[in-house]
Design a protein around this motif. Structure first.
Motif, PDB file in Angstrom:
ATOM      1  N   LEU A  12       0.822  -1.209   0.000  1.00 43.72           N
ATOM      2  CA  LEU A  12       0.000   0.000   0.000  1.00 43.72           C
ATOM      3  C   LEU A  12       0.854   1.257   0.000  1.00 43.72           C
ATOM      4  O   LEU A  12       0.454   2.289  -0.570  1.00 43.72           O
ATOM      5  CB  LEU A  12      -0.939  -0.009   1.212  1.00 43.72           C
ATOM      6  CG  LEU A  12      -2.019  -1.101   1.212  1.00 43.72           C
ATOM      7  CD1 LEU A  12      -2.861  -1.026   2.465  1.00 43.72           C
ATOM      8  CD2 LEU A  12      -2.900  -0.979  -0.027  1.00 43.72           C
ATOM      9  N   THR A  13       2.045   1.186   0.616  1.00 40.94           N
ATOM     10  CA  THR A  13       2.944   2.342   0.593  1.00 40.94           C
ATOM     11  C   THR A  13       3.423   2.629  -0.828  1.00 40.94           C
ATOM     12  O   THR A  13       3.416   3.775  -1.298  1.00 40.94           O
ATOM     13  CB  THR A  13       4.148   2.096   1.513  1.00 40.94           C
ATOM     14  OG1 THR A  13       3.678   1.871   2.853  1.00 40.94           O
ATOM     15  CG2 THR A  13       5.083   3.298   1.510  1.00 40.94           C
ATOM     16  N   ARG A  16       0.442   3.965  -2.831  1.00 38.20           N
ATOM     17  CA  ARG A  16       0.155   5.366  -2.550  1.00 38.20           C
ATOM     18  C   ARG A  16       1.195   6.280  -3.192  1.00 38.20           C
ATOM     19  O   ARG A  16       0.865   7.352  -3.713  1.00 38.20           O
ATOM     20  CB  ARG A  16       0.120   5.592  -1.043  1.00 38.20           C
ATOM     21  CG  ARG A  16      -0.277   7.016  -0.648  1.00 38.20           C
ATOM     22  CD  ARG A  16      -0.482   7.166   0.849  1.00 38.20           C
ATOM     23  NE  ARG A  16       0.738   6.890   1.594  1.00 38.20           N
ATOM     24  CZ  ARG A  16       0.941   5.809   2.334  1.00 38.20           C
ATOM     25  NH1 ARG A  16      -0.014   4.885   2.427  1.00 38.20           N
ATOM     26  NH2 ARG A  16       2.070   5.624   2.988  1.00 38.20           N
ATOM     27  N   ARG A  17       2.440   5.841  -3.180  1.00 33.67           N
ATOM     28  CA  ARG A  17       3.500   6.640  -3.805  1.00 33.67           C
ATOM     29  C   ARG A  17       3.255   6.792  -5.307  1.00 33.67           C
ATOM     30  O   ARG A  17       3.328   7.892  -5.853  1.00 33.67           O
ATOM     31  CB  ARG A  17       4.854   5.973  -3.554  1.00 33.67           C
ATOM     32  CG  ARG A  17       5.983   6.534  -4.403  1.00 33.67           C
ATOM     33  CD  ARG A  17       7.222   5.658  -4.301  1.00 33.67           C
ATOM     34  NE  ARG A  17       8.219   6.095  -5.268  1.00 33.67           N
ATOM     35  CZ  ARG A  17       8.281   5.671  -6.516  1.00 33.67           C
ATOM     36  NH1 ARG A  17       7.392   4.800  -6.964  1.00 33.67           N
ATOM     37  NH2 ARG A  17       9.232   6.114  -7.330  1.00 33.67           N
ATOM     38  N   PHE A  19       0.421   6.372  -6.937  1.00 34.35           N
ATOM     39  CA  PHE A  19      -0.843   7.065  -7.197  1.00 34.35           C
ATOM     40  C   PHE A  19      -0.671   8.576  -7.057  1.00 34.35           C
ATOM     41  O   PHE A  19      -1.088   9.343  -7.933  1.00 34.35           O
ATOM     42  CB  PHE A  19      -1.912   6.559  -6.228  1.00 34.35           C
ATOM     43  CG  PHE A  19      -3.255   7.203  -6.417  1.00 34.35           C
ATOM     44  CD1 PHE A  19      -4.119   6.770  -7.401  1.00 34.35           C
ATOM     45  CD2 PHE A  19      -3.650   8.255  -5.591  1.00 34.35           C
ATOM     46  CE1 PHE A  19      -5.355   7.370  -7.585  1.00 34.35           C
ATOM     47  CE2 PHE A  19      -4.889   8.859  -5.768  1.00 34.35           C
ATOM     48  CZ  PHE A  19      -5.730   8.409  -6.757  1.00 34.35           C
ATOM     49  N   THR A  20      -0.060   9.019  -5.967  1.00 33.18           N
ATOM     50  CA  THR A  20       0.100  10.456  -5.758  1.00 33.18           C
ATOM     51  C   THR A  20       1.071  11.079  -6.753  1.00 33.18           C
ATOM     52  O   THR A  20       0.860  12.201  -7.222  1.00 33.18           O
ATOM     53  CB  THR A  20       0.597  10.725  -4.329  1.00 33.18           C
ATOM     54  OG1 THR A  20       1.797   9.963  -4.084  1.00 33.18           O
ATOM     55  CG2 THR A  20      -0.459  10.330  -3.314  1.00 33.18           C
ATOM     56  N   GLY A 235      -1.427   0.792  -7.467  1.00 30.37           N
ATOM     57  CA  GLY A 235      -1.389   2.241  -7.629  1.00 30.37           C
ATOM     58  C   GLY A 235      -1.875   2.683  -8.995  1.00 30.37           C
ATOM     59  O   GLY A 235      -2.687   3.614  -9.115  1.00 30.37           O
TER      60      GLY A 235
END
Length: 410
Positions: A12-13, A16-17, A19-20, A235
């Protein structure tokens, strides 16, 4: 902390990286509006050009009837009666009535060879036994002229007044017609194919960028490669869902303000399972198709060291995807045939074939089985892709790893 929880948190980290870093950039706005800015404008410009050419061609099309003045009134009445049963785009060319001047056959051949107007068919002679000359593209025009002559004789025999006056009543169907549902199934297959083809390739581009600037090796040193692979896949899938949600909201709002005839046509393509259930199944099948192709693209991208190699390796996958679209389209055209069964069983075409089935068939159990079958293949594809990802990344950093290991032993 257990290994599964640690792997999930690391995945998930990474997700998230990715995706953002993709969504919260000005470039993503250009990507988000690309279908409207580029495809919409190109379609509008091309459509206007094609419509202009088609309109110009339709203005020049003619069908000619070389008849005596006594038959002109009956032919005009017959043309007005028969032309009303055609849609505007399917109507025969404009009828041009001419008076015989000498040899009628020679006059008819001269009309077909005219350079000012494109004449597709010419009728001459007595209406009870006319002769119709037509160009290769004028087969339907010739048949229309033959029917016109017959209808004109009937009008002359019974008078120009119609013998029957029908009352036309428009009634809405309680259920969508089977043909309309087949059209809706093909539209769903095309939408799913377009979205996966447009969005799944983003995974390869992100992989190429991070391999070129050595970011992937830094990530591999910090977290397990399986977490990197799954995180990138999740992501980029989040990016794809953002794209689909944005354009899906716009499409839903635009559909409410469409003209009545367009709205009625869309309502005629109502899916058999109902709107909400079909939308949920569409998202589910899009998820399966994206994860299948995304895992393949990530595995391919990890094996390529340069963008040129990635393009060369992506081309066979794209061709394979187009083939799956063709197979699913054939299945949508014949839902009860063996092609539909084969497309539903084959894992890479199964999401496309089943979303077409959701539009034409109201049964729920086949979709439950299909989603379970596709989920198993997603797990298998992700596993194989993760191993290929590990092999590709470690191969790029392999010599340094072996040298350090040998130095430590020394």
């Amino acid at each position: 902390m257990s290994n599964l929880k640690r792997l999930t948190r690391q995945t998930l980290t990474i997700a998230r990286r990715d995706f953002t870093s993709t969504v919260f950039t000005p470039t993503f706005l250009l990507f988000l509006f690309a279908p409207f800015l580029f495809m919409g404008l190109s379609a509008a410009i091309g459509g206007m050009g094609a419509a202009s050419i088609a309109e110009r061609g339709e203005r020049n099309l003619r069908i000619v009837a070389i008849v005596t003045p006594a038959d002109r009134a009956a032919l005009i009445a017959a043309d007005r009666s028969l032309r009303g049963i055609f849609r505007e785009r399917d109507a025969p060319p404009v009828l041009d009535l001419r008076t015989p001047t000498g040899d009628a056959e020679r006059q008819a051949r001269a009309a077909l060879d005219s350079r000012t107007t494109q004449v597709t068919a010419v009728l001459f002679g007595a209406l009870d036994r006319p002769t119709v000359l037509h160009a290769p593209i004028g087969t339907r025009s010739a048949a229309y002229l033959a029917s016109l002559a017959d209808q004109a004789l009937r009008i002359e025999a019974s008078g120009a007044a119609p013998r029957s006056t029908a009352r036309l009543v428009e009634v809405a169907r309680a259920r969508a017609a089977p043909v309309s549902r087949d059209e809706g199934g093909f539209f769903a297959v095309f939408a799913l194919f377009f979205l996966t083809l447009l969005l799944a390739g983003q995974v390869v581009s992100s992989m190429a960028e991070e391999r070129s600037n050595k970011v992937i090796e830094v990530l591999a040193a910090a977290v397990p490669l399986e977490a990197v692979f799954l995180g990138k896949l999740v992501g980029m899938f989040g990016v794809a869902l953002t794209f689909v949600a944005f354009w899906g909201t716009i499409a839903a709002n635009v559909a409410s303000v469409l003209p009545g005839n367009v709205g009625a046509a869309l309502a005629g393509m109502a899916p058999a399972l109902g709107g909400p259930a079909f939308a949920a199944l569409f998202v589910a099948y899009f998820t399966m198709a994206y994860l299948l192709l995304g895992a393949v693209f990530l595995g391919v991208g990890s094996q390529a060291a340069t963008p040129r190699e990635i393009q060369m390796l992506s081309l066979p996958i794209t061709i394979f995807q187009v083939a799956m679209f063709g197979l699913a389209s054939a299945a949508a055209a014949n839902p009860d045939g063996w092609v539909a069964s084969a497309a539903a069983i084959f894992p890479f075409s199964s999401p496309f074939a089943m979303v077409a089935r959701a539009a034409s068939d109201g049964a729920v159990m086949p979709h439950v089985l299909a989603l379970g079958w596709q989920l198993a293949w997603v797990a298998l594809t992700v596993t194989i892709g993760a191993r290929a990802f590990r092999r590709g990344v470690l191969q790029s950093a392999g010599p340094k790893f072996r040298w350090r290991k040998g130095k430590a032993r020394a």
